[in-house]
Design an enzyme around this catalytic site. Structure first.
Site, mmCIF file in Angstrom:
data_model
loop_
_atom_site.group_PDB
_atom_site.id
_atom_site.type_symbol
_atom_site.label_atom_id
_atom_site.label_comp_id
_atom_site.label_asym_id
_atom_site.label_seq_id
_atom_site.Cartn_x
_atom_site.Cartn_y
_atom_site.Cartn_z
ATOM 1 N N GLU A 29 -8.998 -10.089 -8.413
ATOM 2 C CA GLU A 29 -7.991 -9.056 -8.171
ATOM 3 C C GLU A 29 -6.770 -9.231 -9.091
ATOM 4 O O GLU A 29 -6.159 -8.250 -9.512
ATOM 5 C CB GLU A 29 -7.566 -9.090 -6.694
ATOM 6 C CG GLU A 29 -8.716 -8.677 -5.767
ATOM 7 C CD GLU A 29 -8.438 -8.961 -4.286
ATOM 8 O OE1 GLU A 29 -7.324 -9.435 -3.953
ATOM 9 O OE2 GLU A 29 -9.333 -8.707 -3.465
ATOM 10 N N LYS A 74 0.828 -1.220 0.000
ATOM 11 C CA LYS A 74 0.000 0.000 0.000
ATOM 12 C C LYS A 74 0.861 1.270 0.000
ATOM 13 O O LYS A 74 2.060 1.218 0.330
ATOM 14 C CB LYS A 74 -0.950 -0.058 1.205
ATOM 15 C CG LYS A 74 -1.923 -1.250 1.130
ATOM 16 C CD LYS A 74 -2.965 -1.200 2.242
ATOM 17 C CE LYS A 74 -3.912 -2.392 2.143
ATOM 18 N NZ LYS A 74 -4.992 -2.334 3.169
ATOM 19 N N HIS A 124 -1.940 -5.612 1.318
ATOM 20 C CA HIS A 124 -3.216 -6.298 1.067
ATOM 21 C C HIS A 124 -2.943 -7.759 0.728
ATOM 22 O O HIS A 124 -1.932 -8.084 0.110
ATOM 23 C CB HIS A 124 -3.915 -5.634 -0.123
ATOM 24 C CG HIS A 124 -5.083 -6.418 -0.651
ATOM 25 N ND1 HIS A 124 -6.334 -6.342 -0.078
ATOM 26 C CD2 HIS A 124 -5.185 -7.318 -1.666
ATOM 27 C CE1 HIS A 124 -7.158 -7.163 -0.744
ATOM 28 N NE2 HIS A 124 -6.478 -7.759 -1.708
ATOM 29 N N ASN A 175 -2.287 -0.030 6.703
ATOM 30 C CA ASN A 175 -1.740 -1.287 7.237
ATOM 31 C C ASN A 175 -0.783 -2.011 6.276
ATOM 32 O O ASN A 175 -0.659 -3.231 6.338
ATOM 33 C CB ASN A 175 -2.875 -2.196 7.729
ATOM 34 C CG ASN A 175 -3.826 -2.588 6.625
ATOM 35 O OD1 ASN A 175 -3.641 -2.178 5.476
ATOM 36 N ND2 ASN A 175 -4.820 -3.383 6.938
ATOM 37 N N TYR A 188 -12.212 -2.092 -4.051
ATOM 38 C CA TYR A 188 -12.760 -2.306 -2.702
ATOM 39 C C TYR A 188 -14.286 -2.253 -2.677
ATOM 40 O O TYR A 188 -14.865 -1.946 -1.655
ATOM 41 C CB TYR A 188 -12.180 -1.274 -1.738
ATOM 42 C CG TYR A 188 -10.775 -1.607 -1.269
ATOM 43 C CD1 TYR A 188 -10.532 -2.731 -0.474
ATOM 44 C CD2 TYR A 188 -9.690 -0.807 -1.601
ATOM 45 C CE1 TYR A 188 -9.251 -3.055 -0.039
ATOM 46 C CE2 TYR A 188 -8.400 -1.127 -1.168
ATOM 47 C CZ TYR A 188 -8.197 -2.253 -0.383
ATOM 48 O OH TYR A 188 -6.927 -2.561 0.051
HETATM 49 P P1 IDP Z 1 -8.103 -7.119 5.244
HETATM 50 O O1 IDP Z 1 -7.311 -6.193 4.343
HETATM 51 O O2 IDP Z 1 -7.315 -7.533 6.469
HETATM 52 O O3 IDP Z 1 -8.730 -8.278 4.518
HETATM 53 P P2 IDP Z 1 -10.730 -5.886 5.241
HETATM 54 O O4 IDP Z 1 -11.716 -6.026 6.327
HETATM 55 O O5 IDP Z 1 -10.970 -6.597 3.934
HETATM 56 O O6 IDP Z 1 -9.291 -6.248 5.845
HETATM 57 O O7 IDP Z 1 -10.596 -4.316 4.951
HETATM 58 C C1 IDP Z 1 -9.943 -3.817 3.812
HETATM 59 C C2 IDP Z 1 -9.031 -2.689 4.227
HETATM 60 O O8 IDP Z 1 -9.822 -1.624 4.747
HETATM 61 C C3 IDP Z 1 -8.053 -3.019 5.356
HETATM 62 O O9 IDP Z 1 -6.883 -3.673 4.932
HETATM 63 C C4 IDP Z 1 -7.774 -1.643 5.939
HETATM 64 O O10 IDP Z 1 -6.833 -0.923 5.135
HETATM 65 C C5 IDP Z 1 -9.139 -0.971 5.827
HETATM 66 N N1 IDP Z 1 -9.957 -1.136 7.048
HETATM 67 C C6 IDP Z 1 -10.587 -2.253 7.454
HETATM 68 N N2 IDP Z 1 -11.256 -2.073 8.610
HETATM 69 C C7 IDP Z 1 -11.051 -0.781 8.950
HETATM 70 C C8 IDP Z 1 -11.507 0.028 10.049
HETATM 71 O O11 IDP Z 1 -12.231 -0.421 10.951
HETATM 72 N N3 IDP Z 1 -11.073 1.332 10.058
HETATM 73 C C9 IDP Z 1 -10.272 1.848 9.090
HETATM 74 N N4 IDP Z 1 -9.848 1.124 8.020
HETATM 75 C C10 IDP Z 1 -10.216 -0.174 7.949
#
Ligand code: IDP
Length: 141
Positions: free
Chosen positions: A129, A12, A118, A115, A52
């Site tokens: 994807e 990212k 992905h 974070n 997304y």
């Molecule tokens: P993942 O990437 O671990 O599969 P997902 O639930 O699919 O997590 O969410 C996609 C992305 O959205 C996450 O990697 C993160 O960057 C962001 N995200 C997910 N949950 C939150 C939240 O509660 N607050 C802010 N950003 C979030």
């Protein structure tokens, strides 16, 4: 590509900006994943929204799209048996606070949105994807 043998990752924008591309790719290769497609690209807003789309009703959707279009990402298709599950283990929990020691998110993530990386959450999404980022000529299975 055979379903179940690959996953899609994306380093990212925050991790690209902070010069972690080499370290993260090295970590991935040492964990036994083979890079079979690789590119740096920047998603316009519309592309980030499509990538997304399953999160479009979530409260963090706009923040996520704004972040993902803010700079280049490094996308890759990674080949390995059980790739999706094994890669989710390697990257760790969505929230770095909860991610286990030694995971990529524990090492490089800043926050739940920022974070670092992905990883596809299912074989179906890995397929979607992979084709989102790479044409047939760019996949080297
Ligand atoms: P993942 O990437 O671990 O599969 P997902 O639930 O699919 O997590 O969410 C996609 C992305 O959205 C996450 O990697 C993160 O960057 C962001 N995200 C997910 N949950 C939150 C939240 O509660 N607050 C802010 N950003 C979030």
């Amino acid at each position: 590509m055979k379903k179940g043998t690959f996953t899609l990752t994306m380093i990212k924008p925050v991790a690209v900006k902070e010069h972690h591309v080499g370290d993260i790719l090295s970590h991935i290769e040492h964990a036994g994943f083979r890079i079979i497609a690789l590119k740096m690209t920047q998603m316009p807003k519309e592309k980030a929204e499509v990538f997304y789309e399953e999160h479009k009703d979530k409260p963090f959707f706009n923040e996520l799209v704004t972040f993902m279009k803010s700079g280049p990402v490094v996308a890759a298709i990674l080949e390995k048996e059980n790739a999706v599950a094994d890669f989710r283990k390697l990257i760790g929990s969505t929230d770095p606070v909860e991610a286990e020691e030694g995971t990529i998110r524990k090492m490089f993530a800043k926050s739940k949105t920022h974070n670092a990386i992905h990883g596809s959450d299912s074989d179906e999404n890995a397929m979607r994807e992979a084709w989102f980022f790479f044409s047939e000529m760019e996949q080297f299975s």
